[in-house]
Design an enzyme around this catalytic site. Sequence first.
Site, PDB file in Angstrom:
ATOM      1  N   LYS A 190       6.093   1.332  10.668  1.00 35.74           N
ATOM      2  CA  LYS A 190       6.499   2.838   9.817  1.00 35.74           C
ATOM      3  C   LYS A 190       5.025   3.665  10.096  1.00 35.74           C
ATOM      4  O   LYS A 190       4.637   3.391   8.484  1.00 35.74           O
ATOM      5  CB  LYS A 190       7.482   3.445   9.594  1.00 35.74           C
ATOM      6  CG  LYS A 190       8.160   4.625   9.529  1.00 35.74           C
ATOM      7  CD  LYS A 190       8.635   5.505   8.706  1.00 35.74           C
ATOM      8  CE  LYS A 190       7.344   5.984   7.331  1.00 35.74           C
ATOM      9  NZ  LYS A 190       6.904   7.170   7.401  1.00 35.74           N
ATOM     10  N   GLY A 242       1.452   2.749  -0.404  1.00 37.05           N
ATOM     11  CA  GLY A 242       1.324   3.692  -0.361  1.00 37.05           C
ATOM     12  C   GLY A 242       1.666   4.271  -2.520  1.00 37.05           C
ATOM     13  O   GLY A 242       1.248   3.691  -3.276  1.00 37.05           O
ATOM     14  N   SER A 243       2.381   5.323  -2.692  1.00 34.73           N
ATOM     15  CA  SER A 243       1.873   5.769  -4.427  1.00 34.73           C
ATOM     16  C   SER A 243       3.315   4.683  -4.797  1.00 34.73           C
ATOM     17  O   SER A 243       4.172   4.219  -4.474  1.00 34.73           O
ATOM     18  CB  SER A 243       3.467   6.869  -3.864  1.00 34.73           C
ATOM     19  OG  SER A 243       4.301   6.894  -4.079  1.00 34.73           O
ATOM     20  N   THR A 244       3.369   4.499  -6.278  1.00 34.67           N
ATOM     21  CA  THR A 244       3.683   3.968  -7.347  1.00 34.67           C
ATOM     22  C   THR A 244       5.578   4.545  -7.391  1.00 34.67           C
ATOM     23  O   THR A 244       6.174   2.694  -7.569  1.00 34.67           O
ATOM     24  CB  THR A 244       2.711   3.932  -8.169  1.00 34.67           C
ATOM     25  OG1 THR A 244       2.180   3.567  -8.425  1.00 34.67           O
ATOM     26  CG2 THR A 244       4.168   2.673  -9.683  1.00 34.67           C
ATOM     27  N   GLY A 247       7.177   2.727  -3.995  1.00 40.98           N
ATOM     28  CA  GLY A 247       6.612   1.481  -4.122  1.00 40.98           C
ATOM     29  C   GLY A 247       7.528   0.512  -5.038  1.00 40.98           C
ATOM     30  O   GLY A 247       8.992  -0.508  -4.944  1.00 40.98           O
ATOM     31  N   GLU A 264       0.687  -2.586  -2.114  1.00 40.16           N
ATOM     32  CA  GLU A 264      -0.346  -2.020  -2.946  1.00 40.16           C
ATOM     33  C   GLU A 264      -0.321  -0.544  -2.373  1.00 40.16           C
ATOM     34  O   GLU A 264       0.660   0.249  -2.372  1.00 40.16           O
ATOM     35  CB  GLU A 264      -1.556  -2.550  -1.892  1.00 40.16           C
ATOM     36  CG  GLU A 264      -3.100  -2.196  -2.274  1.00 40.16           C
ATOM     37  CD  GLU A 264      -3.560  -0.933  -1.534  1.00 40.16           C
ATOM     38  OE1 GLU A 264      -3.344  -0.096  -2.724  1.00 40.16           O
ATOM     39  OE2 GLU A 264      -3.539  -0.700  -0.333  1.00 40.16           O
ATOM     40  N   CYS A 298      -6.575   5.276  -2.415  1.00 37.03           N
ATOM     41  CA  CYS A 298      -6.096   3.981  -3.995  1.00 37.03           C
ATOM     42  C   CYS A 298      -6.781   3.841  -4.818  1.00 37.03           C
ATOM     43  O   CYS A 298      -6.605   3.841  -6.214  1.00 37.03           O
ATOM     44  CB  CYS A 298      -5.457   3.341  -3.328  1.00 37.03           C
ATOM     45  SG  CYS A 298      -5.478   2.125  -2.184  1.00 37.03           S
ATOM     46  N   GLU A 395      -2.808   9.483 -11.417  1.00 31.68           N
ATOM     47  CA  GLU A 395      -4.062   9.422  -9.507  1.00 31.68           C
ATOM     48  C   GLU A 395      -3.740  10.568  -9.690  1.00 31.68           C
ATOM     49  O   GLU A 395      -2.069  11.452  -9.256  1.00 31.68           O
ATOM     50  CB  GLU A 395      -3.197   8.253  -8.664  1.00 31.68           C
ATOM     51  CG  GLU A 395      -4.064   8.054  -7.507  1.00 31.68           C
ATOM     52  CD  GLU A 395      -3.226   6.903  -7.058  1.00 31.68           C
ATOM     53  OE1 GLU A 395      -4.336   6.296  -6.502  1.00 31.68           O
ATOM     54  OE2 GLU A 395      -2.366   7.091  -6.420  1.00 31.68           O
TER      55      GLU A 395
END
Length: 493
Positions: A190, A242-244, A247, A264, A298, A395
């Site tokens: 995706k 992607g973003s934490t 995740g 990641e 990132c 971030e």
Amino acid sequence: MADHAVPPTPLDYAPAPESRAIVDLQPSYGLFIDGAFTEGADGRTFKTVNPATEEVLAEVTEATDADVDAAVAAARRAFRGWSRMPGRERAKYLYRIARILAERSRELAVLESLDNGKPIKESRDVDLPLVSQWFFYYAGWADKLSYAGLGADPRPLGVAAQVIPWNFPLLMLSWKIAPALAAGNTVVLKPAETTPLTALLFAEICQQADLPPGVVNIVTGAGATGQALVGHPDVNKVAFTGSTDVGRQIARTVAGTDKRLTLELGGKAANIVFEDAAMDQAVEGIVSGIFFNQGHVCCAGSRLLVQENVYEEVMDRLKRRMTTLRVGDPLDKNTDIGAINSREQLDRITALASTGDDEGAERWSPPCELPTSGFWYAPTVFTGVTQAHRIAREEIFGPVLSVLTFRTPDEAVAKANNTPYGLSAGVWTEKGSRILAIADRLRAGVVWANTFNKFDPASPFGGYKESGYGREGGRQGLASYLTSSVLQEGETA
């Protein structure tokens, strides 16, 4: 005789736009399932726009749970034949894809810049060469899995669910799909909802390469589509970049299942400049570290740590260099900084940068005339930053640099490691011994020495702490897509 030489004047480049004509944009795109494009189960669509102009590029199908079911079922059916195919035969398909990617690189680069907003010179000279390299590299591994040091009898896991971000759409696709296919897995991927077009063109490349139906499936949509995919009971492996925050949600979804997971996630990298660094080289590394791809990286070097006694020199050189950066049309070959990917991301950058003003940091940007349409943010530096500032801790994912100082190597390491993230770092010094000593103490998955943002398919990439776990690239990147009798006895890949 007096010297009356005329002082040099800045170069003024005429526009050099790349033609859009090479890209054959369709008004609408379906899902790629079982080797063919198909309409969604309920006909829902969403629009993808050019972030530089806000022009609608195409309508894209939004996959439902039923569509995800169909894609996973197709991947499951294809797995039997693909996994049993000799590695040398799988390699032929990967080599073929790699060659087609290289042959169609100009078309792909233009489409990436249109849909993503990044400068054409980056998509052309960085992204696309690496994309084809990744497939070439893992094609070489396909018939050598038993020599990868990953167990005596390495076997594919099954169906891999892969969710990728919008900052490097095609590059992240290659990082995910190439090792999965080389190891004998099948894939449902995706792409991000704001940048789906190059993934759908990659689906056409799979058809052009005669890849067996169902080996690669691509479903488009937003967060709900991703949730349906990673939570699907017939998926064996989940890979996410992607973003934490997302995740964490995925980790909770996968917890308690036997799915393998690699994440990641975000980063807040420290770029450390010592007094003996080659200053011109270091300044170029600083600029590349934070302004490459508009800071949508990132592993961006978003925290600059400068040794105190060279702080003024570094800042003078950095500001002078920043005045030469060109912000504008991503398809202009002279552009250094393109458009922010979306209105939502621009709002986030603006809000977080405003906290730097509120907390007393000093903002500086070069004189910069931004386009009147699209999503833009001028390259920005904050000085007078402390470790307590939000701009030094969170971030921002944009072209915003926070500058801190240090006196000793110990202080540099302490400040660099004072972050919940641990994805990357940079060290600038002429002393090889110092590079090795500092790198050994930095809690970061990747440490660059006298360079920044350099990638190679043979080198593993990944982070610690809130930057995720698992590695992509190199033979370590195969480990997440393989199992064996040895690994099943308790060894961690």
